[in-house]
Design a protein around this motif. Structure first.
Motif, PDB file in Angstrom:
ATOM      1  N   PHE A 187       8.466   2.027  10.062  1.00 41.97           N
ATOM      2  CA  PHE A 187       7.465   1.519  11.093  1.00 41.97           C
ATOM      3  C   PHE A 187       7.525  -0.018  10.779  1.00 41.97           C
ATOM      4  CE2 PHE A 187       3.367  -0.305  11.202  1.00 41.97           C
ATOM      5  CZ  PHE A 187       2.676   0.460  12.186  1.00 41.97           C
ATOM      6  N   THR A 188       7.573  -0.701  11.596  1.00 43.11           N
ATOM      7  CA  THR A 188       7.481  -2.221  11.482  1.00 43.11           C
ATOM      8  C   THR A 188       6.000  -2.731  12.312  1.00 43.11           C
ATOM      9  OG1 THR A 188       9.809  -2.800  11.604  1.00 43.11           O
ATOM     10  CG2 THR A 188       8.458  -4.629  11.940  1.00 43.11           C
ATOM     11  N   GLY A 189       5.417  -3.431  11.519  1.00 43.31           N
ATOM     12  CA  GLY A 189       4.168  -4.125  12.276  1.00 43.31           C
ATOM     13  C   GLY A 189       4.042  -5.621  12.167  1.00 43.31           C
ATOM     14  N   THR A 190       3.316  -6.040  13.114  1.00 42.47           N
ATOM     15  CA  THR A 190       3.071  -7.529  13.070  1.00 42.47           C
ATOM     16  C   THR A 190       1.585  -7.583  13.287  1.00 42.47           C
ATOM     17  OG1 THR A 190       5.257  -8.091  13.963  1.00 42.47           O
ATOM     18  CG2 THR A 190       3.159  -9.745  14.013  1.00 42.47           C
ATOM     19  N   GLY A 191       0.815  -8.466  12.365  1.00 45.06           N
ATOM     20  CA  GLY A 191      -0.562  -8.432  12.523  1.00 45.06           C
ATOM     21  C   GLY A 191      -0.940  -9.631  12.625  1.00 45.06           C
ATOM     22  N   ASN A 238       4.128  -9.773   8.701  1.00 46.14           N
ATOM     23  CA  ASN A 238       4.809  -8.835   9.224  1.00 46.14           C
ATOM     24  C   ASN A 238       5.199  -7.675   8.147  1.00 46.14           C
ATOM     25  OD1 ASN A 238       7.811  -7.297   9.496  1.00 46.14           O
ATOM     26  ND2 ASN A 238       6.694  -7.963  11.635  1.00 46.14           N
ATOM     27  N   CYS A 239       5.077  -6.329   8.305  1.00 48.28           N
ATOM     28  CA  CYS A 239       4.999  -5.364   7.476  1.00 48.28           C
ATOM     29  C   CYS A 239       5.756  -4.338   7.875  1.00 48.28           C
ATOM     30  CB  CYS A 239       3.708  -4.807   7.141  1.00 48.28           C
ATOM     31  SG  CYS A 239       3.264  -3.639   5.823  1.00 48.28           S
ATOM     32  N   GLN A 240       6.736  -3.802   6.819  1.00 50.24           N
ATOM     33  CA  GLN A 240       7.605  -2.677   6.937  1.00 50.24           C
ATOM     34  C   GLN A 240       6.946  -1.447   6.361  1.00 50.24           C
ATOM     35  OE1 GLN A 240      11.548  -3.956   6.007  1.00 50.24           O
ATOM     36  NE2 GLN A 240      11.500  -5.442   7.746  1.00 50.24           N
ATOM     37  N   ALA A 285       1.008  -1.160   0.002  1.00 53.56           N
ATOM     38  CA  ALA A 285       0.084  -0.127   0.092  1.00 53.56           C
ATOM     39  C   ALA A 285       0.687   1.305   0.088  1.00 53.56           C
ATOM     40  CB  ALA A 285      -1.047   0.114   1.238  1.00 53.56           C
ATOM     41  N   LYS A 286       0.330   2.415  -0.422  1.00 55.30           N
ATOM     42  CA  LYS A 286       0.886   3.670  -0.732  1.00 55.30           C
ATOM     43  C   LYS A 286       0.108   4.739  -0.200  1.00 55.30           C
ATOM     44  CE  LYS A 286       3.969   6.678  -3.043  1.00 55.30           C
ATOM     45  NZ  LYS A 286       4.785   7.191  -4.230  1.00 55.30           N
ATOM     46  N   VAL A 287       0.230   5.335   0.741  1.00 59.03           N
ATOM     47  CA  VAL A 287      -0.869   6.654   1.227  1.00 59.03           C
ATOM     48  C   VAL A 287      -0.166   7.551   1.274  1.00 59.03           C
ATOM     49  CG1 VAL A 287      -2.199   4.695   2.583  1.00 59.03           C
ATOM     50  CG2 VAL A 287      -0.490   5.948   3.842  1.00 59.03           C
ATOM     51  N   SER A 288      -0.809   8.926   1.470  1.00 55.97           N
ATOM     52  CA  SER A 288      -0.287  10.368   1.625  1.00 55.97           C
ATOM     53  C   SER A 288      -0.983  11.004   2.535  1.00 55.97           C
ATOM     54  CB  SER A 288      -0.140  10.931   0.326  1.00 55.97           C
ATOM     55  OG  SER A 288      -1.763  11.112  -0.277  1.00 55.97           O
ATOM     56  N   GLU A 310       4.655   3.997   2.371  1.00 56.71           N
ATOM     57  CA  GLU A 310       4.817   2.740   1.509  1.00 56.71           C
ATOM     58  C   GLU A 310       4.865   1.604   2.391  1.00 56.71           C
ATOM     59  OE1 GLU A 310       6.259   2.031  -3.094  1.00 56.71           O
ATOM     60  OE2 GLU A 310       7.294   3.644  -1.849  1.00 56.71           O
ATOM     61  N   ALA A 311       3.827   0.729   2.365  1.00 58.67           N
ATOM     62  CA  ALA A 311       3.972  -0.482   3.242  1.00 58.67           C
ATOM     63  C   ALA A 311       4.322  -1.870   2.158  1.00 58.67           C
ATOM     64  CB  ALA A 311       2.673  -0.653   3.987  1.00 58.67           C
ATOM     65  N   ARG A 312       5.024  -2.673   2.675  1.00 56.34           N
ATOM     66  CA  ARG A 312       5.318  -4.004   1.996  1.00 56.34           C
ATOM     67  C   ARG A 312       5.374  -5.053   2.873  1.00 56.34           C
ATOM     68  NH1 ARG A 312       8.371  -0.351  -0.789  1.00 56.34           N
ATOM     69  NH2 ARG A 312       8.157  -0.407  -3.107  1.00 56.34           N
TER      70      ARG A 312
END
Length: 137
Positions: A118-122, A102-104, A28-31, A90-92
């Protein structure tokens, strides 16, 4: 309904002025246009605003599989302050499993300079979302 329509209902992101630019499989890409409401007492973008921007990109990326995925751990490192302009997140997804992912996320400014990571675990619940999963290209 598609993923963009689904995430238009994210009232917190909408009230923060965050817009979804692009969504893909685990991506995803956000602004967010920096406004006065995003600035803290030191007149720089508040850390919570940066976190919200990254967290929304994370949410779109990890939910692109159309299975409700909620954050169970996340962290942010802020490297550079901003006072104006457009910010992008921008999330990958770097790990995707049936239950855990897991997403960075990289936050950059208009010049492409890295502002924060940012690092997230879902955790994926057994709840189907009302749109089709985005398939890999």
């Amino acid at each position: 309904m598609d993923i963009k329509t689904f995430f238009e209902n994210d009232r917190f992101a909408k009230n923060a002025g965050i817009e979804l630019i692009e969504a893909g499989n685990g991506y995803a890409k956000v602004s967010m246009q920096v406004k006065d409401m995003h600035l803290n007492g030191g007149n720089v973008v508040q850390g919570g605003a940066l976190f919200t921007l990254a967290d929304f990109a994370f949410a779109v990326a990890v939910n692109s599989h159309a299975k409700l995925t909620l954050s169970i751990q996340s962290s942010i490192n802020i490297f550079k302050s901003e006072t104006a302009g457009m910010l992008f997140a921008e999330a990958r997804e770097v790990f995707s499993h049936s239950k855990v992912c897991n997403c960075q996320v990289d936050i950059t400014n208009e010049k492409g300079e890295l502002i924060a990571t940012f690092t997230g675990t879902g955790f994926r619940k057994d709840i189907k979302l009302p749109f089709d999963a985005i398939s890999e290209k």
